[in-house]
Design a protein around this motif. Structure first.
Motif, PDB file in Angstrom:
ATOM      1  N   GLN A 163       0.626  -1.109   0.567  1.00 23.29           N
ATOM      2  CA  GLN A 163       0.192   0.035  -0.100  1.00 23.29           C
ATOM      3  C   GLN A 163       1.220   1.150  -0.103  1.00 23.29           C
ATOM      4  O   GLN A 163       1.428   1.223   0.771  1.00 23.29           O
ATOM      5  CB  GLN A 163      -0.908   0.018   1.023  1.00 23.29           C
ATOM      6  CG  GLN A 163      -2.494  -1.146   0.822  1.00 23.29           C
ATOM      7  CD  GLN A 163      -3.443  -0.714   1.840  1.00 23.29           C
ATOM      8  OE1 GLN A 163      -3.552   0.379   1.904  1.00 23.29           O
ATOM      9  NE2 GLN A 163      -3.535  -1.352   2.155  1.00 23.29           N
ATOM     10  N   HIS A 164       1.113   2.054  -0.847  1.00 24.13           N
ATOM     11  CA  HIS A 164       1.803   3.678  -0.570  1.00 24.13           C
ATOM     12  C   HIS A 164       0.703   4.777  -1.559  1.00 24.13           C
ATOM     13  O   HIS A 164      -0.531   4.489  -1.749  1.00 24.13           O
ATOM     14  CB  HIS A 164       2.781   3.477  -1.602  1.00 24.13           C
ATOM     15  CG  HIS A 164       2.621   3.735  -2.845  1.00 24.13           C
ATOM     16  ND1 HIS A 164       3.252   4.441  -3.963  1.00 24.13           N
ATOM     17  CD2 HIS A 164       1.288   3.550  -3.655  1.00 24.13           C
ATOM     18  CE1 HIS A 164       2.913   4.366  -4.769  1.00 24.13           C
ATOM     19  NE2 HIS A 164       1.555   3.982  -5.186  1.00 24.13           N
ATOM     20  N   SER A 165       1.415   5.341  -0.361  1.00 24.75           N
ATOM     21  CA  SER A 165       0.201   6.831  -0.950  1.00 24.75           C
ATOM     22  C   SER A 165       2.068   7.568  -1.856  1.00 24.75           C
ATOM     23  O   SER A 165       2.502   8.128  -1.627  1.00 24.75           O
ATOM     24  CB  SER A 165       0.540   7.895   1.184  1.00 24.75           C
ATOM     25  OG  SER A 165      -0.464   9.141   0.137  1.00 24.75           O
ATOM     26  N   GLU A 166       0.489   8.867  -2.757  1.00 18.82           N
ATOM     27  CA  GLU A 166       1.461   9.926  -3.649  1.00 18.82           C
ATOM     28  C   GLU A 166       0.639  11.305  -3.577  1.00 18.82           C
ATOM     29  O   GLU A 166      -0.285  10.545  -4.131  1.00 18.82           O
ATOM     30  CB  GLU A 166       1.858   9.247  -5.187  1.00 18.82           C
ATOM     31  CG  GLU A 166       2.335   8.055  -4.792  1.00 18.82           C
ATOM     32  CD  GLU A 166       1.970   7.331  -6.692  1.00 18.82           C
ATOM     33  OE1 GLU A 166       2.771   7.185  -7.770  1.00 18.82           O
ATOM     34  OE2 GLU A 166       0.803   7.064  -6.609  1.00 18.82           O
ATOM     35  N   MET A 167       1.491  12.060  -2.760  1.00 15.50           N
ATOM     36  CA  MET A 167       1.102  12.946  -2.352  1.00 15.50           C
ATOM     37  C   MET A 167       1.634  14.321  -2.980  1.00 15.50           C
ATOM     38  O   MET A 167       3.209  14.014  -3.669  1.00 15.50           O
ATOM     39  CB  MET A 167       0.408  13.231  -1.265  1.00 15.50           C
ATOM     40  CG  MET A 167      -0.870  12.587  -0.704  1.00 15.50           C
ATOM     41  SD  MET A 167      -1.627  11.939  -1.400  1.00 15.50           S
ATOM     42  CE  MET A 167      -2.894  13.789  -0.812  1.00 15.50           C
ATOM     43  N   PHE A 168       1.356  15.255  -3.745  1.00 13.46           N
ATOM     44  CA  PHE A 168       1.614  16.534  -4.579  1.00 13.46           C
ATOM     45  C   PHE A 168       2.042  17.581  -3.903  1.00 13.46           C
ATOM     46  O   PHE A 168       1.158  18.791  -3.524  1.00 13.46           O
ATOM     47  CB  PHE A 168       1.300  16.828  -5.329  1.00 13.46           C
ATOM     48  CG  PHE A 168       0.956  15.476  -6.353  1.00 13.46           C
ATOM     49  CD1 PHE A 168       1.847  14.274  -7.222  1.00 13.46           C
ATOM     50  CD2 PHE A 168      -0.386  15.179  -6.849  1.00 13.46           C
ATOM     51  CE1 PHE A 168       1.887  12.926  -7.575  1.00 13.46           C
ATOM     52  CE2 PHE A 168      -0.612  14.132  -7.666  1.00 13.46           C
ATOM     53  CZ  PHE A 168       0.330  13.256  -7.948  1.00 13.46           C
ATOM     54  N   PRO A 169       2.631  17.530  -2.377  1.00 14.62           N
ATOM     55  CA  PRO A 169       3.087  19.140  -1.979  1.00 14.62           C
ATOM     56  C   PRO A 169       3.363  20.602  -2.004  1.00 14.62           C
ATOM     57  O   PRO A 169       4.197  20.325  -3.262  1.00 14.62           O
ATOM     58  CB  PRO A 169       3.915  18.780  -0.918  1.00 14.62           C
ATOM     59  CG  PRO A 169       5.039  17.682  -1.865  1.00 14.62           C
ATOM     60  CD  PRO A 169       4.213  16.798  -2.573  1.00 14.62           C
ATOM     61  N   LEU A 170       1.870  21.414  -2.287  1.00 12.82           N
ATOM     62  CA  LEU A 170       2.432  22.231  -2.708  1.00 12.82           C
ATOM     63  C   LEU A 170       3.476  23.268  -1.990  1.00 12.82           C
ATOM     64  O   LEU A 170       3.102  23.762  -0.687  1.00 12.82           O
ATOM     65  CB  LEU A 170       0.976  22.970  -2.947  1.00 12.82           C
ATOM     66  CG  LEU A 170      -0.106  22.467  -3.472  1.00 12.82           C
ATOM     67  CD1 LEU A 170      -1.332  23.041  -3.604  1.00 12.82           C
ATOM     68  CD2 LEU A 170       0.951  21.784  -5.025  1.00 12.82           C
ATOM     69  N   LEU A 171       4.720  22.959  -1.701  1.00 14.59           N
ATOM     70  CA  LEU A 171       5.698  23.685  -1.017  1.00 14.59           C
ATOM     71  C   LEU A 171       6.041  25.475  -1.179  1.00 14.59           C
ATOM     72  O   LEU A 171       6.353  26.227  -0.192  1.00 14.59           O
ATOM     73  CB  LEU A 171       7.199  23.211  -1.448  1.00 14.59           C
ATOM     74  CG  LEU A 171       7.236  21.290  -1.186  1.00 14.59           C
ATOM     75  CD1 LEU A 171       8.175  20.943  -1.913  1.00 14.59           C
ATOM     76  CD2 LEU A 171       6.846  20.868   0.274  1.00 14.59           C
ATOM     77  N   ASN A 172       5.625  25.709  -1.986  1.00 11.59           N
ATOM     78  CA  ASN A 172       6.074  27.145  -2.823  1.00 11.59           C
ATOM     79  C   ASN A 172       4.787  28.147  -2.566  1.00 11.59           C
ATOM     80  O   ASN A 172       3.083  27.823  -2.741  1.00 11.59           O
ATOM     81  CB  ASN A 172       6.291  27.734  -4.170  1.00 11.59           C
ATOM     82  CG  ASN A 172       7.497  29.032  -4.693  1.00 11.59           C
ATOM     83  OD1 ASN A 172       7.037  29.588  -3.698  1.00 11.59           O
ATOM     84  ND2 ASN A 172       7.791  29.342  -5.353  1.00 11.59           N
ATOM     85  N   THR A 173       4.820  28.567  -1.037  1.00 11.30           N
ATOM     86  CA  THR A 173       3.926  30.001  -0.566  1.00 11.30           C
ATOM     87  C   THR A 173       3.531  30.949  -1.251  1.00 11.30           C
ATOM     88  O   THR A 173       3.085  32.319  -0.740  1.00 11.30           O
ATOM     89  CB  THR A 173       3.682  30.063   1.010  1.00 11.30           C
ATOM     90  OG1 THR A 173       5.157  30.432   0.921  1.00 11.30           O
ATOM     91  CG2 THR A 173       4.334  28.472   1.910  1.00 11.30           C
ATOM     92  N   GLN A 174       4.371  31.473  -2.238  1.00 14.04           N
ATOM     93  CA  GLN A 174       5.229  32.576  -2.242  1.00 14.04           C
ATOM     94  C   GLN A 174       4.753  32.508  -4.324  1.00 14.04           C
ATOM     95  O   GLN A 174       4.838  33.776  -5.100  1.00 14.04           O
ATOM     96  CB  GLN A 174       6.422  33.219  -2.523  1.00 14.04           C
ATOM     97  CG  GLN A 174       7.127  33.541  -1.130  1.00 14.04           C
ATOM     98  CD  GLN A 174       5.998  33.915  -0.486  1.00 14.04           C
ATOM     99  OE1 GLN A 174       5.572  35.021  -0.423  1.00 14.04           O
ATOM    100  NE2 GLN A 174       5.547  33.951   1.074  1.00 14.04           N
ATOM    101  N   ALA A 175       4.817  31.749  -5.330  1.00 13.47           N
ATOM    102  CA  ALA A 175       4.429  31.522  -5.944  1.00 13.47           C
ATOM    103  C   ALA A 175       3.640  30.375  -6.757  1.00 13.47           C
ATOM    104  O   ALA A 175       4.391  29.243  -5.558  1.00 13.47           O
ATOM    105  CB  ALA A 175       5.595  31.600  -6.841  1.00 13.47           C
TER     106      ALA A 175
END
Length: 189
Positions: free
Chosen positions: A116-128
């Protein structure tokens, strides 16, 4: 050589393939700025959260409720090859592995007898904005390998040979090309 191209398939979601043992999908999402929780810093109103595959404002949440991506789900009997050219993917799995990869890195996961696995796409940029470009191939394992022990291996972009020819860049992620050998996806190699 005029008949070398047998058929042209439109690039849909997922890609149409003639082989039922091959699945290809291409994700290109133009995510907005993120917030401190790595979520979109915009309203999610009007989205089909948990099953958002419709491009709205240039991006999709997929199965994510707050962070875009694919929360825990099972795989068995095949391999996935995930290439993240832009943005990042956070992986965690039932084997205890976890990590972040992106910017040209490749993850090669053999599900074998199951993981079982998870693939998440973190939105790291808070400025752009946070663009994500990801290509994934699923390969059905041969009958003899269906129940091998699951594992995954990272092929870091710094270790992947890149050939430049005319106006193209070719990344060697499997096999070899012009005497350039890809890193092995095998465990402990």
């Amino acid at each position: 050589m005029s008949d070398a191209i047998k058929r042209i398939f439109p690039l849909g979601f997922p890609w149409e393939t003639e082989d039922p043992f091959l699945f290809c999908v291409y994700h290109l999402d133009h995510y907005p700025k993120g917030n401190e929780q790595m979520e979109p810093a915009v309203s999610l109103e009007g989205r089909n959260l948990g099953n958002d595959f419709t491009i709205k404002d240039g991006w999709r949440m997929y199965h994510g409720q707050t962070v875009p991506g694919f929360p825990y789900h099972p795989h068995r009997g095949f391999e996935t090859i995930t290439i993240v050219n832009k943005g990042f993917c956070d992986h965690s799995d039932s084997l205890g592995a976890a990590g972040r990869f992106g910017l040209g890195d490749v993850q090669w996961m053999t599900a074998g007898r199951g993981v079982q696995h998870s693939e998440m796409f973190p939105l790291l940029n808070t400025q752009a904005d946070n663009p994500l470009e990801l290509f994934q191939i699923w390969l059905n394992l041969p009958k003899a390998n269906k129940f091998v022990d699951p594992h995954f291996k990272m092929l870091w972009h710094e270790d992947i040979p890149v050939i430049k020819q005319e106006e193209a860049e070719i990344k060697i992620i499997a096999g070899n090309f012009l005497n350039n050998i890809a890193p092995s996806p095998a465990p402990n190699s």
